[in-house]
Design a protein around this motif. Structure first.
Motif, PDB file in Angstrom:
ATOM      1  N   GLN A 173       0.831  -1.202   0.000  1.00 23.37           N
ATOM      2  CA  GLN A 173       0.000   0.000   0.000  1.00 23.37           C
ATOM      3  C   GLN A 173       0.868   1.255   0.000  1.00 23.37           C
ATOM      4  OE1 GLN A 173      -3.594   0.033  -0.107  1.00 23.37           O
ATOM      5  NE2 GLN A 173      -2.979   2.104  -0.723  1.00 23.37           N
ATOM      6  N   SER A 174       1.998   1.209   0.706  1.00 27.47           N
ATOM      7  CA  SER A 174       2.917   2.355   0.709  1.00 27.47           C
ATOM      8  C   SER A 174       3.477   2.606  -0.683  1.00 27.47           C
ATOM      9  CB  SER A 174       4.051   2.109   1.704  1.00 27.47           C
ATOM     10  OG  SER A 174       3.560   2.024   3.029  1.00 27.47           O
ATOM     11  N   LEU A 175       3.763   1.518  -1.399  1.00 28.71           N
ATOM     12  CA  LEU A 175       4.251   1.651  -2.769  1.00 28.71           C
ATOM     13  C   LEU A 175       3.195   2.291  -3.657  1.00 28.71           C
ATOM     14  CD1 LEU A 175       6.265   1.145  -5.045  1.00 28.71           C
ATOM     15  CD2 LEU A 175       5.413  -1.206  -5.188  1.00 28.71           C
ATOM     16  N   VAL A 176       1.961   1.844  -3.530  1.00 26.20           N
ATOM     17  CA  VAL A 176       0.867   2.421  -4.312  1.00 26.20           C
ATOM     18  C   VAL A 176       0.702   3.900  -3.981  1.00 26.20           C
ATOM     19  CG1 VAL A 176      -1.623   2.369  -4.691  1.00 26.20           C
ATOM     20  CG2 VAL A 176      -0.341   0.226  -4.589  1.00 26.20           C
ATOM     21  N   ASP A 177       0.758   4.223  -2.683  1.00 25.75           N
ATOM     22  CA  ASP A 177       0.607   5.623  -2.269  1.00 25.75           C
ATOM     23  C   ASP A 177       1.734   6.478  -2.838  1.00 25.75           C
ATOM     24  OD1 ASP A 177      -1.629   4.879  -0.863  1.00 25.75           O
ATOM     25  OD2 ASP A 177      -0.600   4.749   1.079  1.00 25.75           O
ATOM     26  N   GLY A 178       2.952   5.938  -2.866  1.00 22.88           N
ATOM     27  CA  GLY A 178       4.071   6.699  -3.402  1.00 22.88           C
ATOM     28  C   GLY A 178       3.913   6.988  -4.885  1.00 22.88           C
ATOM     29  N   LEU A 179       3.457   6.000  -5.642  1.00 26.12           N
ATOM     30  CA  LEU A 179       3.236   6.219  -7.068  1.00 26.12           C
ATOM     31  C   LEU A 179       2.097   7.206  -7.303  1.00 26.12           C
ATOM     32  CD1 LEU A 179       3.608   2.535  -8.354  1.00 26.12           C
ATOM     33  CD2 LEU A 179       5.256   4.406  -8.601  1.00 26.12           C
ATOM     34  N   ARG A 180       1.062   7.118  -6.466  1.00 32.97           N
ATOM     35  CA  ARG A 180      -0.044   8.073  -6.597  1.00 32.97           C
ATOM     36  C   ARG A 180       0.429   9.488  -6.294  1.00 32.97           C
ATOM     37  NH1 ARG A 180      -3.382   7.593  -1.848  1.00 32.97           N
ATOM     38  NH2 ARG A 180      -1.994   9.250  -1.160  1.00 32.97           N
ATOM     39  N   GLU A 181       1.224   9.647  -5.253  1.00 34.34           N
ATOM     40  CA  GLU A 181       1.726  10.977  -4.899  1.00 34.34           C
ATOM     41  C   GLU A 181       2.600  11.552  -6.008  1.00 34.34           C
ATOM     42  OE1 GLU A 181       3.704  10.446  -1.212  1.00 34.34           O
ATOM     43  OE2 GLU A 181       1.854  10.103  -0.068  1.00 34.34           O
ATOM     44  N   ALA A 182       3.354  10.685  -6.686  1.00 35.00           N
ATOM     45  CA  ALA A 182       4.178  11.163  -7.795  1.00 35.00           C
ATOM     46  C   ALA A 182       3.305  11.713  -8.922  1.00 35.00           C
ATOM     47  CB  ALA A 182       5.063  10.032  -8.316  1.00 35.00           C
TER      48      ALA A 182
END
Length: 218
Positions: A173-182
C-alpha cells in the motif's frame, strides 16, 4: 589486417580527409598550389582526417523496463494458483486476496506498470513479495500449524500469519501511495505551469495596453 584497412577506408576520417584532399587537387589544377601541391594535398587530407568525428560504436540496446515485468506477472499468477490450493484462516485469506489485488493492479499492462517499471525499488518490493515473502509466510504457517497440532501451546500460527500478511499489505500500500503521490505532484506542477503562463500573458497584455494607451477592456 585486411578488415582494419577496409574499416579505415570506410571510416568518416578517411572520407573527410579524401574530400579535403580532392579540394587540394582542384586548387592545384587551378594554379594555386604550384610546386608544393603534394604538401598541400597531404596537409588537407590530414586536416580533414583530424576534423572528422571519431567513430562512435552503437550504444547497446537493452530491453525496455516494462518488459521486465512480464515474468513477474507470470509468477504472480502462479502464486495466486498456489494460494487457492492451501487451507488458510479466513482473515489471512482475505488480506492475502487484498494484497494480490494490489499487486495485480501494479502489474497490469498499461501506464501504471510503466510507472512502476521506472521505479527499481518499487519493482524490487513487488518481486520480493511475490517470489519470497508471501510463499515463505504461507509455507511457514502450514509447517508450524502441523507441529502445533502435535504439541499445542505457544502463539497461534494463524496470528503470526495474519501479522505477516498485514505487514506485507502495508508495504504494498505504501508503494501504491508513493506512485499516486508522484502523479499528484506531476499534476500540481502542470497546474503551476499553466498559472505562471497565464500570469505572464496578463503582464504582457497590460504592458501592450500601456504602450498603445488603450484603456483596459471592460
Amino acid at each position: 589486417m585486411v578488415e582494419r584497412v577496409l574499416g579505415y577506408l570506410e571510416s568518416a576520417r578517411n572520407l573527410t580527409g579524401s574530400a579535403a584532399a580532392l579540394g587540394g587537387l582542384l586548387l592545384t589544377f587551378a594554379g594555386f598550389a604550384g610546386a608544393y601541391w603534394p604538401v598541400v594535398v597531404g596537409g588537407l587530407y590530414g586536416a580533414g582526417a583530424l576534423l572528422a568525428p571519431p567513430r562512435r560504436p552503437p550504444a547497446p540496446a537493452f530491453e525496455e523496463p516494462s518488459s521486465r515485468l512480464d515474468e513477474l506477472r507470470a509468477d504472480l499468477a502462479t502464486l495466486r494458483a498456489y494460494l487457492k490450493e492451501v487451507d488458510l484462516p479466513p482473515a489471512a485469506a482475505e488480506r492475502l486476496e487484498a494484497l494480490a489485488g494490489l499487486l495485480d493492479g501494479l502489474l497490469a499492462p498499461g501506464w501504471v506498470s510503466e510507472a512502476l517499471a521506472e521505479d527499481p525499488e518499487g519493482v524490487h518490493v513487488v518481486a520480493r513479495a511475490v517470489r519470497r515473502d508471501v510463499p515463505e509466510s504461507v509455507d511457514a504457517y502450514l509447517r508450524t500449524r502441523w507441529w502445533t497440532r502435535l504439541a499445542p501451546g505457544g502463539r497461534a500460527p494463524e496470528e503470526e500469519l495474519e501479522r505477516q500478511v498485514a505487514l506485507l499489505h502495508g508495504e504494498a500500500q505504501s508503494l501504491v501511495d508513493g506512485l499516486r503521490e508522484a502523479e499528484e505532484l506531476r499534476q500540481r506542477s502542470h497546474t503551476r505551469y499553466l498559472e505562471d503562463r497565464g500570469d505572464t500573458g496578463a503582464v504582457r497584455e497590460e504592458a501592450g495596453r500601456a504602450e498603445t494607451g488603450r484603456p483596459p477592456e471592460p
